[in-house]
Design an enzyme around this catalytic site. Structure first.
Site: not given
Length: 801
Positions: A360, A498, A620
């Site tokens: 992140d 993921e 995503q």
């Protein structure tokens, strides 16, 4: 219930709502980059309503447990002793609980400008007595070891006995995430407790495995009508806690204030002696609550000068932007600079992800680079210190260079769970998301962007080059030559998405040729070769000799940048990975109708004994991450030497293709989609921007924010204003401005620190004004759509947008 933010600086929650309390606690966390404490009510304990967690940056401990017949070891950010233990009782009644009284007023406010949480309430108890209570608290932003809490009770219509209790509660464990509660969570054992003097308590604990000592010292003082007075105290020692109680006689009209100042230190602290001695020393040095508050507010004022972002006409967006920056600085600030810590994606606000460090920082550093660059450098040092572990991991897996872990903690080993609980099915399932090797590319990317923003040659000569070169060596060895294709391929990985962890019906984990991973590998190899060119000859020779870089290896890197395989299908659509187009299409409307919330589509399908690996569905979309990380020109410069084209019309087609197949299971997804849509579909981009802003404040993922904020998404939503809509970019020793500014947001103004220049950018619907502060710094180059101008200190240039 969304809070009110009437003045752009103060978040206000009206009324006491037990169902929302844990969400409010996360969003009302106060911190200073060294430690943070959730906004739980004083005197509360962990239960179904409250979770008063306190976390110090980098304070981890490891516990083992048996899960599904396997011994599992987890390292967690430790919940520390609760210093908020401050409460009162009337006569012989129970200690105060807002659920047990008749509340006529209840307001909770977070002052973002000064970093102060205030709670005001008025209640009538079972005896008909009315009392008004005001609480204030903060984690000191200047003196990082200090925190303060103050209770003021105004006695309205009664006289009698008031009991006050102030303590330090070490009987805590990690239980803030429901799905972890079946696993061991007690990390602390008591070492010492006592009362060093008549107004001070001391509690020392130690983590069970990492042997970190944590000391908390608390000083409690009593005031009546603003005048300090003493009252006899009783010491209460129970379990791993210590408290003091006072009995006071009060009359109607009295105003009683209980001031509690706490010092928190650990054995990880630099320039320190034994933690208990340090805590008591910090407490001796501490002034009164009001004196400490004055210095604390001044320090926040200095931070806001660096981090100010002003939207002249947008009252809804402005306060959320400030809230997101507030929580960034509560997690990492200049108090973090000499600590060995990374950027936890859930902040220091809860126990989700066990406080591990992921990728992140890629979404966080662009905001820090241009405001507090020394902090970015310190956070990059967290990765450099773990290079030995990354090198060892690469060697064990048969690779060269450094293979950074997907989840990192204390020492840089892989902390990802091998089993993951699906709350929908109740089953523990294998977790192979540790194969997200792209985390190393993010480390190199962050190092390069920091250098571009700062021109910090000292960093490039040391840690920066070492990180970039060692990650490049990993990709150079991870890419294998496919003779039939005359291309290099990368197999056995998991992308940022993921969801896809294997091919359908395959027992082998990972997929092949993830487009994001392969292209990022090419980017890293190019930057590594460029980095070697930027180094002076003597330093380049040292790196070549130290790392054992051979000419053949560098030639291989260059060849990979021209022969990496990138999968395509359907006339210009970049495949998320090789074979993606052969997966089944999902009946999206059926699943939305049946479940409504399909963010975690992977869990839904697993509970149905199905697998998301079978479908063209993304949490995503990886391909869209490429348009987030790179401009269209940069992406073309990577693809064209590989023999691939990216015509302008291919970009919207790729965006539309993956938008239709994304569940937005990550809060980062809305950020990425807002970014990639900004230049094509501005209305949709603004919708995703608002969704990104609301991710935590409205808890759109249904309960996850209570376990800790989503720091990457919070800061990336701010970065959307800075780098996406304003088009600010640091590339090629030029500060580029390329605005695509939505007029709906009004006028934007913010300041950045670029190569020692304080640069102020003001964007309206038609013009971008760039001003530099006065000084003796060398000039900088500012570019706008192909035009580069040299700008001296104290100058202003304007561009028509």
């Amino acid at each position: 219930m969304m809070p009110e933010a009437t003045d752009g600086w103060t978040w206000t929650y009206e009324g006491f709502d037990p169902d929302e309390e844990m969400l409010r606690e996360a969003l009302c966390t106060v911190g200073n980059g060294y430690f943070a404490t959730r906004g739980a009510a004083p005197g509360s304990r962990a239960d179904d309503v409250h979770y008063p967690g306190t976390y110090a940056a980098g304070c981890y401990n490891r516990l083992s447990s048996t899960v599904a017949g396997q011994v599992v070891e987890n390292e967690s950010l430790v919940n520390l002793p609760n210093w908020l233990a401050l409460t009162f009782a009337i006569e012989d009644g129970d200690w105060f609980d807002p659920a047990d009284v008749e509340l006529s007023a209840y307001r909770q406010q977070l002052d973002l400008q000064r970093g102060v949480l205030t709670r005001q309430l008025r209640f009538r108890d079972a005896g008909g007595r009315t009392t008004h209570v005001t609480e204030r608290r903060f984690a000191h932003m200047e003196s990082r070891h200090l925190a303060c809490i103050e209770l003021t009770l105004r006695i309205e219509d009664w006289s009698g006995r008031l009991r006050v209790r102030s303590g330090l509660d070490g009987d805590v464990e990690n239980s803030g995430v429901a799905r972890y509660r079946a696993l061991p969570g007690r990390h602390l054992r008591m070492v010492e407790r006592g009362a060093p003097d008549e107004e001070t308590l001391l509690l020392v604990v130690e983590t069970s495995q990492s042997r970190i000592r944590i000391a908390e010292a608390a000083r409690t003082r009593l005031f009546r009508g603003g005048e300090r007075f003493a009252a006899p105290r009783r010491l209460i020692e129970e379990g791993a806690s210590i408290a003091q109680e006072h009995d006071l006689t009060v009359v109607a009209g009295d105003e009683i204030t209980i001031e509690k100042v706490v010092a928190l230190t650990t054995s990880r602290d630099p320039a320190s002696s034994e933690p208990s001695l340090n805590a008591c020393r910090w407490l001796r040095w501490a002034g009164s609550f009001d004196a400490l508050l004055e210095r604390h507010a001044l320090t926040w004022d200095h931070l806001w000068r660096r981090f100010r972002i002003t939207l002249a006409h947008e009252t809804d967006v402005q306060p959320i932007v400030r809230l997101h920056l507030f929580h960034l600085l509560a997690t990492v600030s200049w108090n973090s600079i000499d600590l060995d810590v990374g950027v936890p994606p859930r902040g220091l606000h809860g126990e989700a992800y066990r406080g591990h460090i992921f990728w992140d920082e890629l979404f966080v550093f662009p905001t820090l680079n241009l405001r507090l660059p020394s902090l970015t450098r310190s956070l990059l040092e967290y990765r450099r210190r773990r290079l030995p572990a990354a090198r060892h991991a690469a060697a064990e897996a048969g690779y060269a260079g450094a293979m950074f872990p997907w989840q990192s903690g204390t020492d840089g080993r892989e902390e990802s769970q091998r089993l993951h609980l699906n709350p929908r099915s109740g089953r523990w399932i294998p977790d192979v998301t540790y194969r997200q090797r792209h985390v190393g590319a993010a480390v190199a990317y962050n190092a390069w962007l920091y250098y571009q923003a700062t021109g910090d040659r000292g960093f490039l000569l040391g840690a920066g080059s070492e990180l970039i070169l060692e990650v490049a060596r990993f990709w150079g060895s991870a890419a294998t030559y496919d003779r039939a294709r005359d291309r290099y391929v990368i197999t056995g990985v998991v992308g940022p998405d993921e969801f896809h962890t294997a091919y359908p019906e395959s027992d082998e984990p990972g997929i092949a040729n993830n487009a994001y991973t392969n292209i990022m590998a090419v980017w890293v190899l190019r930057r590594a070769l460029e980095t070697l060119e930027l180094l002076p000859e003597w330093r380049r020779a040292e790196f070549v000799e130290t790392l054992g870089l051979r000419r053949e290896e560098l030639e291989r890197w260059d060849e990979i940048t021209r022969k990496m395989f990138v999968p395509y299908h359907d006339d210009g659509i970049i495949s998320q990975f090789e074979g993606y187009e052969r997966l089944a299409e999902l009946d999206w409307s059926r699943y939305r109708e049946r479940y409504r919330d399909i963010h975690r589509l992977d869990r839904i399908l697993e509970a149905e004994d199905d697998s998301v690996n079978r479908y063209r569905a993304s949490k995503q979309a990886d391909v869209l991450m490429l348009f987030y990380v790179f401009s269209a020109d940069e992406l073309r410069q990577l693809l064209e030497p590989l023999g691939y084209q990216l015509p302008p019309d291919a970009i919207p087609r790729n965006i539309d293709y993956y938008l239709a197949r994304t569940s937005h299971g990550s809060t980062l997804s809305a950020v990425v989609h807002a970014w990639v849509l900004a230049r094509l579909h501005r209305v949709e981009a603004l919708e995703y921007f608002v969704q990104a802003l609301r991710s935590d404040v409205a808890d759109i993922q249904g309960g996850t924010t209570a376990e800790g904020i989503h720091l990457g998404a919070m800061v990336a939503s701010v970065d959307l204003l800075q780098r996406c809509f304003a088009g600010l970019e640091t590339r090629g020793d030029v500060l580029w401005i390329n605005p695509y500014w939505p007029p709906e947001l009004g006028t934007l103004e913010f300041a950045v620190l670029y190569r020692e220049h304080l640069v102020t950018l003001r964007i309206t619907e038609g013009t971008a004004h760039v001003s530099t502060g006065r000084g003796v710094q060398p000039s900088i180059r500012i570019g706008y759509r192909g035009t580069i101008v040299e700008v001296e200190p104290g100058s202003t240039v304007s561009f028509a947008v």
